[in-house]
Design a protein around this motif. Structure first.
Motif, PDB file in Angstrom:
ATOM      1  N   ALA A  67     -49.881  35.009  -0.763  1.00 13.16           N
ATOM      2  CA  ALA A  67     -51.103  34.207  -0.845  1.00 13.16           C
ATOM      3  C   ALA A  67     -52.017  34.592   0.304  1.00 13.16           C
ATOM      4  O   ALA A  67     -51.660  35.401   1.166  1.00 13.16           O
ATOM      5  CB  ALA A  67     -50.770  32.714  -0.763  1.00 13.16           C
ATOM      6  N   GLN A  68     -53.184  33.954   0.334  1.00 16.21           N
ATOM      7  CA  GLN A  68     -54.046  34.046   1.507  1.00 16.21           C
ATOM      8  C   GLN A  68     -53.388  33.237   2.620  1.00 16.21           C
ATOM      9  O   GLN A  68     -52.770  32.204   2.362  1.00 16.21           O
ATOM     10  CB  GLN A  68     -55.417  33.454   1.211  1.00 16.21           C
ATOM     11  CG  GLN A  68     -56.181  34.193   0.156  1.00 16.21           C
ATOM     12  CD  GLN A  68     -57.456  33.471  -0.233  1.00 16.21           C
ATOM     13  OE1 GLN A  68     -57.609  32.279  -0.006  1.00 16.21           O
ATOM     14  NE2 GLN A  68     -58.372  34.198  -0.834  1.00 16.21           N
TER      15      GLN A  68
ATOM     16  N   GLY B  97     -60.037  36.619  -2.375  1.00 16.89           N
ATOM     17  CA  GLY B  97     -58.764  37.088  -2.884  1.00 16.89           C
ATOM     18  C   GLY B  97     -58.030  38.080  -2.019  1.00 16.89           C
ATOM     19  O   GLY B  97     -58.608  38.829  -1.247  1.00 16.89           O
ATOM     20  N   VAL B  98     -56.727  38.038  -2.154  1.00 17.09           N
ATOM     21  CA  VAL B  98     -55.827  39.035  -1.601  1.00 17.09           C
ATOM     22  C   VAL B  98     -55.071  39.622  -2.793  1.00 17.09           C
ATOM     23  O   VAL B  98     -54.639  38.902  -3.687  1.00 17.09           O
ATOM     24  CB  VAL B  98     -54.883  38.442  -0.531  1.00 17.09           C
ATOM     25  CG1 VAL B  98     -54.019  37.333  -1.081  1.00 17.09           C
ATOM     26  CG2 VAL B  98     -54.015  39.513   0.099  1.00 17.09           C
ATOM     27  N   HIS B  99     -54.981  40.944  -2.828  1.00 16.21           N
ATOM     28  CA  HIS B  99     -54.383  41.651  -3.957  1.00 16.21           C
ATOM     29  C   HIS B  99     -53.108  42.347  -3.503  1.00 16.21           C
ATOM     30  O   HIS B  99     -53.140  43.115  -2.545  1.00 16.21           O
ATOM     31  CB  HIS B  99     -55.330  42.737  -4.489  1.00 16.21           C
ATOM     32  CG  HIS B  99     -56.708  42.246  -4.778  1.00 16.21           C
ATOM     33  ND1 HIS B  99     -57.160  42.038  -6.058  1.00 16.21           N
ATOM     34  CD2 HIS B  99     -57.737  41.924  -3.955  1.00 16.21           C
ATOM     35  CE1 HIS B  99     -58.412  41.612  -6.014  1.00 16.21           C
ATOM     36  NE2 HIS B  99     -58.780  41.537  -4.753  1.00 16.21           N
TER      37      HIS B  99
ATOM     38  N   ASP C 101     -52.185  45.616 -10.195  1.00 12.19           N
ATOM     39  CA  ASP C 101     -52.601  44.754  -9.084  1.00 12.19           C
ATOM     40  C   ASP C 101     -52.493  43.292  -9.521  1.00 12.19           C
ATOM     41  O   ASP C 101     -52.663  42.974 -10.702  1.00 12.19           O
ATOM     42  CB  ASP C 101     -54.059  45.024  -8.698  1.00 12.19           C
ATOM     43  CG  ASP C 101     -54.253  46.342  -7.972  1.00 12.19           C
ATOM     44  OD1 ASP C 101     -53.251  47.028  -7.685  1.00 12.19           O
ATOM     45  OD2 ASP C 101     -55.416  46.685  -7.689  1.00 12.19           O
ATOM     46  N   GLN C 102     -52.224  42.418  -8.556  1.00 12.24           N
ATOM     47  CA  GLN C 102     -52.222  40.976  -8.808  1.00 12.24           C
ATOM     48  C   GLN C 102     -53.008  40.312  -7.689  1.00 12.24           C
ATOM     49  O   GLN C 102     -52.789  40.608  -6.515  1.00 12.24           O
ATOM     50  CB  GLN C 102     -50.790  40.445  -8.850  1.00 12.24           C
ATOM     51  CG  GLN C 102     -50.706  38.960  -9.159  1.00 12.24           C
ATOM     52  CD  GLN C 102     -49.265  38.473  -9.256  1.00 12.24           C
ATOM     53  OE1 GLN C 102     -48.329  39.252  -9.391  1.00 12.24           O
ATOM     54  NE2 GLN C 102     -49.091  37.174  -9.176  1.00 12.24           N
ATOM     55  N   GLU C 103     -53.896  39.398  -8.035  1.00  8.46           N
ATOM     56  CA  GLU C 103     -54.779  38.735  -7.075  1.00  8.46           C
ATOM     57  C   GLU C 103     -54.421  37.257  -6.940  1.00  8.46           C
ATOM     58  O   GLU C 103     -54.121  36.592  -7.925  1.00  8.46           O
ATOM     59  CB  GLU C 103     -56.230  38.863  -7.517  1.00  8.46           C
ATOM     60  CG  GLU C 103     -57.211  38.200  -6.580  1.00  8.46           C
ATOM     61  CD  GLU C 103     -58.638  38.300  -7.072  1.00  8.46           C
ATOM     62  OE1 GLU C 103     -59.548  38.297  -6.228  1.00  8.46           O
ATOM     63  OE2 GLU C 103     -58.858  38.378  -8.306  1.00  8.46           O
ATOM     64  N   VAL C 104     -54.484  36.763  -5.696  1.00 12.98           N
ATOM     65  CA  VAL C 104     -54.354  35.331  -5.410  1.00 12.98           C
ATOM     66  C   VAL C 104     -55.601  34.935  -4.615  1.00 12.98           C
ATOM     67  O   VAL C 104     -55.984  35.618  -3.664  1.00 12.98           O
ATOM     68  CB  VAL C 104     -53.073  35.024  -4.606  1.00 12.98           C
ATOM     69  CG1 VAL C 104     -53.015  33.570  -4.215  1.00 12.98           C
ATOM     70  CG2 VAL C 104     -51.840  35.401  -5.409  1.00 12.98           C
TER      71      VAL C 104
END
Length: 140
Positions: free
Chosen positions: A116-117, A125-127, A4-7
């Motif tokens: 991104a959001q 965050g959005v993942h 997972d990657q979060e922004v």
């Protein structure tokens, strides 16, 4: 995608795994299937395409789905790399986006997803989640 990657803001960030290097003078078709976990409904999801390849032509159709509402909440066309992207508000929880298209390049370089959001919220965050994928097929 293996991790997972979060922004946590509205600035488009390059995905750390969904990237490929395209060859000189190539024509390609591509498809991204993207699973998102959205922590705050106010923030939503935004996606874009980027990279270092010199592009002659790109056409990509983006569709963003809200899994809670079971509906398509946004769609649009991307015609350049590194643009503002296509975004939408979505319910918190699991959501999905798809990007399909074709790209023609003249100079070899990278091609990748950015996300991104869509709007400023609580910065929760959005993942982009494990299992998201990209398939790129060389046509010529």
């Amino acid at each position: 995608k293996d991790t997972d990657q979060e922004v946590t803001d509205t600035t488009l960030a390059s995905d750390s795994e969904l990237t490929v290097t395209l060859a000189l003078n190539g024509k390609y078709q591509f498809k991204f299937d993207l699973f998102f976990l959205n922590d705050d409904a106010a923030e939503g999801i935004k996606v874009s395409l980027a990279g270092t390849a010199t592009v002659t032509d790109v056409k990509a159709q983006v569709s963003i789905y809200d899994d809670t509402l079971n509906s398509l909440v946004a769609f649009g066309r991307i015609t350049a790399l590194g643009g503002a992207g296509i975004g939408a508000g979505v319910s918190s929880g699991s959501n999905f986006a798809s990007i399909e298209g074709a790209i023609e390049i003249t100079t070899a370089g990278t091609f990748l997803l950015q996300f991104a959001q869509n709007a400023t919220g609580a910065s929760l965050g959005v993942h982009c989640e494990v299992g998201s994928s990209m398939v790129v097929t060389k046509l010529e």
